[in-house]
Each structure stands twice: as C-alpha cells, then as structure tokens.
Design an enzyme around this catalytic site. Sequence first.
Site, PDB file in Angstrom:
ATOM      1  N   ASP A  55       0.818  -1.224   0.000  1.00  0.00           N
ATOM      2  CA  ASP A  55       0.000   0.000   0.000  1.00  0.00           C
ATOM      3  C   ASP A  55       0.847   1.268   0.000  1.00  0.00           C
ATOM      4  OD1 ASP A  55      -2.427  -1.611   0.377  1.00  0.00           O
ATOM      5  OD2 ASP A  55      -1.746  -1.846   2.440  1.00  0.00           O
ATOM      6  N   GLY A  71       1.819   3.041  -2.571  1.00  0.00           N
ATOM      7  CA  GLY A  71       1.582   3.935  -3.703  1.00  0.00           C
ATOM      8  C   GLY A  71       2.304   3.491  -4.957  1.00  0.00           C
ATOM      9  N   LYS A  73       0.618   4.401  -8.445  1.00  0.00           N
ATOM     10  CA  LYS A  73       0.855   5.731  -9.017  1.00  0.00           C
ATOM     11  C   LYS A  73       2.256   5.826  -9.615  1.00  0.00           C
ATOM     12  CE  LYS A  73       1.361  10.609  -8.136  1.00  0.00           C
ATOM     13  NZ  LYS A  73       1.255  11.768  -7.234  1.00  0.00           N
ATOM     14  N   HIS A 121      -4.319  -1.430  -6.421  1.00  0.00           N
ATOM     15  CA  HIS A 121      -3.729  -0.117  -6.601  1.00  0.00           C
ATOM     16  C   HIS A 121      -4.754   0.819  -7.214  1.00  0.00           C
ATOM     17  CE1 HIS A 121      -2.359  -2.822  -9.897  1.00  0.00           C
ATOM     18  NE2 HIS A 121      -2.742  -1.839 -10.681  1.00  0.00           N
ATOM     19  N   THR A 122      -4.702   2.058  -6.749  1.00  0.00           N
ATOM     20  CA  THR A 122      -5.643   3.082  -7.179  1.00  0.00           C
ATOM     21  C   THR A 122      -4.925   4.102  -8.040  1.00  0.00           C
ATOM     22  OG1 THR A 122      -6.910   2.796  -5.138  1.00  0.00           O
ATOM     23  CG2 THR A 122      -7.300   4.810  -6.391  1.00  0.00           C
ATOM     24  N   ARG A 136       2.077 -29.064  -7.027  1.00  0.00           N
ATOM     25  CA  ARG A 136       1.851 -29.511  -8.407  1.00  0.00           C
ATOM     26  C   ARG A 136       0.440 -30.051  -8.621  1.00  0.00           C
ATOM     27  NH1 ARG A 136       7.233 -32.685  -7.652  1.00  0.00           N
ATOM     28  NH2 ARG A 136       6.308 -32.489  -5.585  1.00  0.00           N
ATOM     29  N   GLN A 193       2.148  -5.975  -3.172  1.00  0.00           N
ATOM     30  CA  GLN A 193       2.448  -6.013  -1.738  1.00  0.00           C
ATOM     31  C   GLN A 193       3.780  -5.294  -1.440  1.00  0.00           C
ATOM     32  OE1 GLN A 193       1.602  -9.469  -3.050  1.00  0.00           O
ATOM     33  NE2 GLN A 193      -0.503  -8.907  -2.760  1.00  0.00           N
ATOM     34  N   GLY A 214     -11.000  -3.097   1.978  1.00  0.00           N
ATOM     35  CA  GLY A 214     -11.707  -1.993   2.613  1.00  0.00           C
ATOM     36  C   GLY A 214     -11.364  -1.832   4.080  1.00  0.00           C
ATOM     37  N   LYS A 264       2.928  10.289  -0.454  1.00  0.00           N
ATOM     38  CA  LYS A 264       2.045  10.830   0.587  1.00  0.00           C
ATOM     39  C   LYS A 264       2.761  11.768   1.559  1.00  0.00           C
ATOM     40  CE  LYS A 264      -1.676   7.488   0.360  1.00  0.00           C
ATOM     41  NZ  LYS A 264      -2.704   6.755   1.124  1.00  0.00           N
ATOM     42  N   LEU A 265       3.741  12.517   1.066  1.00  0.00           N
ATOM     43  CA  LEU A 265       4.375  13.518   1.925  1.00  0.00           C
ATOM     44  C   LEU A 265       3.352  14.535   2.412  1.00  0.00           C
ATOM     45  CD1 LEU A 265       7.168  14.530   3.013  1.00  0.00           C
ATOM     46  CD2 LEU A 265       7.207  16.071   1.030  1.00  0.00           C
TER      47      LEU A 265
END
Length: 437
Positions: free
Chosen positions: A13, A15, A18, A41-42, A142, A223, A301, A330-331
């Site tokens: 998560d 980022g 992006k 991913h968004t 297998r 991940q 969610g 996300k600074l």
Amino acid sequence: MANVVVIGAQWGDEGKGKITDLLSRSADVVVRYQGGVNAGHTIVVDEKVLKLHLIPSGILYPETICLIGSGTVVDPKVMLKEIKMLKDNDIDISGLQLASTAHVTMPYHCVIDAAMEERRGLKKIGTTGRGIGPTYADKSQRNGIRVIDLLDERKLREALEIPLAEKNELLEKIYGKEAIDKEKIIEEYLEFGRLIKPHVVDCTRIIHKASRNKKNILFEGAQGTLLDLDHGTYPFVTSSNPVSGGACIGAGVGPTLIDRVIGVAKAYTTRVGEGPFPTELKGKINDQLCDRGGEYGTTTGRRRRCGWFDGVIGKYAVEVNGLDCLAITKLDVLDELEEIKVCTSYELNGEKIDYFPSSAEDFGKCTPIFKTLPGWKSSTANCRHLEDLPPPAMAYLRFLAELMEVPIAIVSLGASRDQTIVVEDPIHGPKRALLSS
C-alpha cells in the site's frame, strides 16, 4: 534502454500504482510478476478513480504491452470485471496479455482460505480471503490449474480430477462446508477461458523479444518487502515474493536483465492485518494519518494501521532488494503535524539494535527509538519542484535519504499524476538522484 523493477519497501500500500503509472509512460512493456487479487492499486486519471487488483497500471497507455506474468495467480472473474471497467471508461486494452503458465485461483481456494482463517481464531494471519495462499500451495504441490488448462476441456477435466476430490473431502470432513460441483466449475471456467483466450500468450518469450529489441521493460511488484514469504514478518506475510528477486522468477528473466530497482515508501508507515508493527500509533495522530491519507485497503476496505516512518525496515528493504533509489509518497499527509518522528533503531531486551530481527516474536518486542523533526504546517499539495517545498519538508526528505543511504528520485504529494516531483527520471536519467545524502 532500461529495465526497472518497482517494489514496495514497507508492508504494501505504498503507492506503487501511481509510481508505476508515472513510469509506464516511458515503458514499452509493463510486467506484473507476482501476487493476485489480494493486491490493489488506485490510479487517478482526469479525476476518474480507477481501482485495479490484477491488471498492471501501464494499461492506461495504449502503446504499452501489459503482461500478467507466470508468477501471478489469476482470478478470471476479477480479471474480466477489470476488463469491463476499463472498457466502460474508454480505455484501450489491446495491449493486455496474460501468461499461459500463470496459475488460476479456483472457487475452492477462496472457500478454504476463509475456512482456514476462521479456524485459526485468535491466531489469524489477516489474509484477504481471496484464495491466494491456497492457490500458491496447490502450485507448489503440483496440483494447480493453469491458464492454459482453461482453454481445453480435456485438460481442465484431467487437471481438476485429483485436486477437486481432495478439496471436497477437506471442505466436508474438516471444515464442515459443502462440496463444490465439478461440472459447474468446468462449465464456468471453460467460459472464462473462452473470454480471456485473446489475451493469453507465452509471457517469457515476449519479454525476451522486447529485451532483444532494446525496449524499456518495467516490472511491477505487488504487496511489499515486509510481506515477502521468505524475507518478511513470517507468518504474517503473503504467499509469494514481492522483493526484486521475485521479478526474475515471476517473469522468467535473469538478474543481468535488471538495470535498476526502485523502492516505493510512504512518508510514514502503514500495515493491514495482523503482525508486529513497532512504530504503530494510537489515538489522534493515528486517526489524522488514516483520514488524511485515505488509509483503507483497496482490496478489503479494511482500515490500515498507521505509524511513523521506520528507517530500520527501510534500510532492510534497501539491502534485500538492492535499491538504487526511492520514491517517497504521501508527503502531503504530514502537512498539518507540528512534529514528525522517524524510527532510527530499536531497543530489544535492553539492547539497542539497528537491524530487522528475523523472528516475528522478537520483532514484536522491539521498542522504536525515534528522532523527532519539526513539521512544516503548510500545504505541499501544489509543489511541483523541490525548491517549492517548505524547508522543513526538504529537511525531512534529506534525513530519510541519509538514514536509508539511498537517493530519493520521486516525491508524491497527492493521488493525481501531476502532484509529483520528479527529481530524476529513473528510466532515462543517470543512475543517481539529486536529493541524496
């Protein structure tokens, strides 16, 4: 030409979607090399929010080939839903390709995943319940179903014979669940096979052809490092290898084909699900980070657990992945804080340590030792150049670069593409970055 791996340097998560989207404009091929629909991913494009779980971020560029590689596990239901969503948003998917050798998540994998987690009770791992672990388990034993099996009824019947009998016995006798009807699965998954067949290819051959033709190849991980099956906080991990070495296995390339590895990390830290998290916050600041950062899982969610930036796991990620540079995301989430803390080491059993313990039990006993830095109390969301940043924000980034001993190439200040400072082009630029120690 440059072949670049993008990995998560924390617990996922971070980022990566992006950053991969940003780099995809310079890539000819984008390869997703591991994981399944447990990742999410968004991407925000022209004020449209697109949430993808399986299809690579590069799909937004019509000239780019987007490969779902052999190391992934594919839920065809989800893949077809994503294809429909993209088509509904007028996005060209002609470049989407799926490895014929990727393994398929079947209905019994999801049922068993949920039943196993329920049975663990208080010792639950925090799985997404999407059947990822059981799919990878069948692959290792297998007993798995591959994409190529969905294209031929005889192959699918043969491939299902043993695993479905075993799974039904397990479901009925151990978990008290209903058996799954074989004919129903065959009918449903043959139809899935028919629908995805136009996208099915020999993934490895396409990658090597692109390499011979001097194309730029971007390998997209899912991940994060601390969720890696071998190198993460086991057993609170995923079932594949998100680290940079996983790109070689999941895409079918040798390490000499990789030119650069980019690690993506938030300016703070988050984690979803169970497991130790030394810098985790409680109370007001946790709520503030969660709300400002929109810290809710794309896949589940679930509300993410939030904490201060952990430089110890950061340095570990640098070592395990061989990072060349960092993208800090996300600074802007930190904009309103009076002060910001960064973990520089731990205390474990009365001893100061600066390394990541291999035991999850020991990791859970670690107390973080912090360095406190001043906040900047002003918005960074509209900054587009380093010199636009408030001096304390610049100082914070320089401190992270010095602590991690790796340069920062990209700084993200929001979800939109334009809310980004590119210090160095990681694909075309020299192997350095201006914001470094």
